[in-house]
Design an enzyme around this catalytic site. Structure first.
Site, PDB file in Angstrom:
ATOM      1  N   CYS A 175       5.173  53.167 -74.684  1.00 16.03           N
ATOM      2  CA  CYS A 175       6.265  53.400 -75.617  1.00 16.03           C
ATOM      3  C   CYS A 175       6.201  53.642 -77.089  1.00 16.03           C
ATOM      4  O   CYS A 175       6.415  54.717 -77.583  1.00 16.03           O
ATOM      5  CB  CYS A 175       7.532  52.214 -75.437  1.00 16.03           C
ATOM      6  SG  CYS A 175       7.844  52.000 -73.749  1.00 16.03           S
ATOM      7  N   ASP A 209      13.191  56.669 -71.109  1.00 17.01           N
ATOM      8  CA  ASP A 209      12.475  55.900 -71.111  1.00 17.01           C
ATOM      9  C   ASP A 209      11.417  55.726 -69.749  1.00 17.01           C
ATOM     10  O   ASP A 209      12.348  55.642 -68.883  1.00 17.01           O
ATOM     11  CB  ASP A 209      12.709  54.456 -71.430  1.00 17.01           C
ATOM     12  CG  ASP A 209      11.453  53.550 -72.059  1.00 17.01           C
ATOM     13  OD1 ASP A 209      10.242  53.632 -71.648  1.00 17.01           O
ATOM     14  OD2 ASP A 209      11.892  52.756 -72.707  1.00 17.01           O
ATOM     15  N   ASP A 210      10.250  55.856 -69.659  1.00 17.74           N
ATOM     16  CA  ASP A 210       9.521  56.001 -68.344  1.00 17.74           C
ATOM     17  C   ASP A 210       9.860  56.769 -67.181  1.00 17.74           C
ATOM     18  O   ASP A 210      10.157  56.192 -66.120  1.00 17.74           O
ATOM     19  CB  ASP A 210       9.372  54.247 -68.001  1.00 17.74           C
ATOM     20  CG  ASP A 210       8.803  53.381 -68.833  1.00 17.74           C
ATOM     21  OD1 ASP A 210       8.282  53.884 -69.897  1.00 17.74           O
ATOM     22  OD2 ASP A 210       8.571  52.291 -68.481  1.00 17.74           O
ATOM     23  N   ASP A 244       9.696  59.296 -72.705  1.00 16.94           N
ATOM     24  CA  ASP A 244       8.501  59.030 -73.855  1.00 16.94           C
ATOM     25  C   ASP A 244       6.988  58.643 -73.342  1.00 16.94           C
ATOM     26  O   ASP A 244       6.017  58.526 -74.013  1.00 16.94           O
ATOM     27  CB  ASP A 244       8.891  57.312 -74.410  1.00 16.94           C
ATOM     28  CG  ASP A 244       8.981  56.346 -73.522  1.00 16.94           C
ATOM     29  OD1 ASP A 244       9.030  56.505 -72.147  1.00 16.94           O
ATOM     30  OD2 ASP A 244       8.826  55.193 -73.900  1.00 16.94           O
ATOM     31  N   ASN A 245       7.034  58.680 -71.954  1.00 16.20           N
ATOM     32  CA  ASN A 245       5.792  58.464 -71.162  1.00 16.20           C
ATOM     33  C   ASN A 245       5.891  58.657 -69.652  1.00 16.20           C
ATOM     34  O   ASN A 245       7.355  58.894 -69.383  1.00 16.20           O
ATOM     35  CB  ASN A 245       4.960  57.142 -71.619  1.00 16.20           C
ATOM     36  CG  ASN A 245       5.675  55.828 -71.211  1.00 16.20           C
ATOM     37  OD1 ASN A 245       6.169  55.195 -72.340  1.00 16.20           O
ATOM     38  ND2 ASN A 245       6.089  55.686 -70.124  1.00 16.20           N
ATOM     39  N   HIS A 254      11.872  50.141 -80.925  1.00 14.39           N
ATOM     40  CA  HIS A 254      10.589  49.835 -80.376  1.00 14.39           C
ATOM     41  C   HIS A 254       9.682  50.271 -81.715  1.00 14.39           C
ATOM     42  O   HIS A 254       8.381  50.350 -81.210  1.00 14.39           O
ATOM     43  CB  HIS A 254      10.401  50.309 -79.137  1.00 14.39           C
ATOM     44  CG  HIS A 254       9.516  49.284 -78.315  1.00 14.39           C
ATOM     45  ND1 HIS A 254       9.070  49.697 -77.128  1.00 14.39           N
ATOM     46  CD2 HIS A 254       9.236  48.161 -78.429  1.00 14.39           C
ATOM     47  CE1 HIS A 254       8.456  48.563 -76.486  1.00 14.39           C
ATOM     48  NE2 HIS A 254       8.332  47.725 -77.531  1.00 14.39           N
TER      49      HIS A 254
HETATM   50 CA   LIG Z   1       8.186  54.027 -72.037  1.00 15.85          CA
END
Ligand SMILES: [Ca+2]
Length: 435
Positions: free
Chosen positions: A78, A38-39, A271-272, A134
């Site tokens: 997300c 994540d991130d 995811d990003n 999420h």
């Molecule tokens: Ca994210």
């Protein structure tokens, strides 16, 4: 060669170690593992040029596999990014382009969508999602309703969302819908997920399996156990990434020990783009933006015998592509009654030197689902508020708007965007909704 491709460690420029061989993949379809952190920033791995963060396990994974320089997720945030991964479609296509699924959300992936987990399960795969979901928490939308036999993790984020849930005791850790612990402590999650992932791999070793491992880290609030605390020169964020590296190493080691390495394809990606404190260099922007730093992320594919070794692939590929690629490798059939945006990138995995991207264009959507920019080849055009054109091959950092004098290219890209929007209008599908 693009800057990012040159920025790798020595390990990433190894010549092919493992020739492509059918051995081991003839009899059974391959297992799939998607590690979806994540991130994480574009630069925050050793093999992508991080100056401070050490990731020997992921660097080795890249040296033994194929590392992508031009890999995109479908959203800079997300939930839409996750919806795209699991449906093979742009988030807007499946009605989920708008922000994240908060605890007051009534939405999720529509039950009529056929998720990657559902497609693989139909072919006899054992399926598990371990980590941050999420994508809705109401009964039709939870992982065990979307094709996963097994779920362990958090339905929610731990940032602002935790506040909504404070009076209920905070965000719980769940196993197949039952509360294991409440509230979840960010410091424990990477190791807990890893333990669960290893257990699932061991349990499923005799059948094909699909493990989706969306880590809660490195999303805020960051947390790290004593074992990893203060170890990285990159601060707390560095510690978190180095723990993710350890986790990835544990998973690859488990595959080797069980003799599953030649029957398993593992993807590591984010995811990003990065949040505060992380780096997308040399890219401009970060999470929530549609500059490259928001959607272009690290991606490594590994699978001796199934994925070329020691390669760097500079062709455009996306997170939506695993859906058709893995479906085809598993011998399953794609749904034929709807548009799927992902393309089979099997050739990029096996012959990254020769194969070309199956995408004529990639469409950048903002965090509310709006179409913002389009890339085709080396050109990226921002559509609003006024056109801005970048040559990503010469200007990876998007510093020089070359819209003047390039009217023909601008028009060609704009035409692609218009055609895409027309198609989207005709062929979009609703999110699932509980009223
Ligand atoms: Ca994210």
């Amino acid at each position: 060669m693009m800057l990012a491709a040159a920025a790798g460690s020595a390990g990433c420029s190894l010549s092919a170690r493992s020739k492509i061989a059918a051995k081991g993949s003839e009899t059974k379809p391959p297992n799939f593992i998607i590690i979806f952190v994540d991130d994480q920033g574009y630069q925050d791995l050793g093999c992508y040029g991080s100056p401070k963060i050490k990731t020997p396990c992921i660097d080795r994974m890249a040296a033994e596999g194929t590392r992508f320089t031009d890999f995109y997720v479908a959203a800079p945030i997300c939930s839409p990014s996750r919806a795209a991964l699991l449906t093979g479609c742009y988030p807007s296509r499946v009605g989920l382009g708008n922000w994240v699924q908060r605890p007051d959300s009534r939405l999720g992936i529509h039950p009529d969508e056929v998720t990657l987990a559902e497609l693989l399960r139909q072919k006899g795969y054992a399926t598990a999602c371990i980590g941050k979901w999420h994508l809705g928490f109401l009964p039709p939308f939870v992982p065990t309703s979307q094709g996963f036999d097994y779920y362990f993790g958090l339905y929610h984020n731990l940032d602002l969302e935790a506040d909504y849930l404070t009076d209920k005791g905070g965000v719980p850790i769940l196993r197949n819908g039952k509360v294991v612990k409440r509230p979840a402590d960010p410091a424990e999650l990477t190791e807990l997920y890893t333990q669960e992932a290893v257990r699932f791999i061991k349990k499923s070793k005799d059948r094909p399996f699909f493990l989706y491992l969306p880590h809660t880290m490195a999303h805020q609030p960051l947390g790290i156990s004593e074992k990893f605390k203060g170890k990285s020169a990159g601060g707390l964020y560095g510690d978190v990434i180095e723990c993710l590296d350890w986790s990835t190493g544990r998973i690859l080691d488990t595959l080797r020990q069980l003799d599953l390495d030649r029957r398993t394809i593992v993807i590591y990606t984010s995811d990003n783009g990065p949040g505060p404190g992380a780096s997308a260099l040399p890219l401009r922007g970060r999470k929530l933006t549609t500059y490259e730093g928001g959607l272009r992320v690290p991606c490594i594919a590994w699978g001796p015998g199934n994925v070329a070794g020691g390669k760097v692939c500079c062709e455009m590929a996306t997170s939506m592509d695993f859906y058709p690629t893995f479906t085809n490798l598993a011998g399953a059939s794609l749904p034929k009654d709807r548009v799927i945006d992902g393309r089979d990138i099997g050739p990029l995995l096996t012959e990254p030197d020769k194969a070309k991207s199956p995408h004529d264009a990639f469409f950048y959507h903002g965090n509310l689902g709006e179409l913002v920019a389009v890339r085709s080849g080396k050109w990226k055009l921002f559509l609003n508020p006024q056109p801005a054109l970048y040559n990503l091959e010469q200007d990876i950092a998007e510093q020089h708007n070359v819209v003047r004098g390039n009217g023909k290219i601008v028009r060609a890209l704009r035409d692609k965007a218009i055609a895409f929007q027309e198609d989207m209008r005709r062929n979009m599908r609703p999110a699932g909704q509980v009223r």
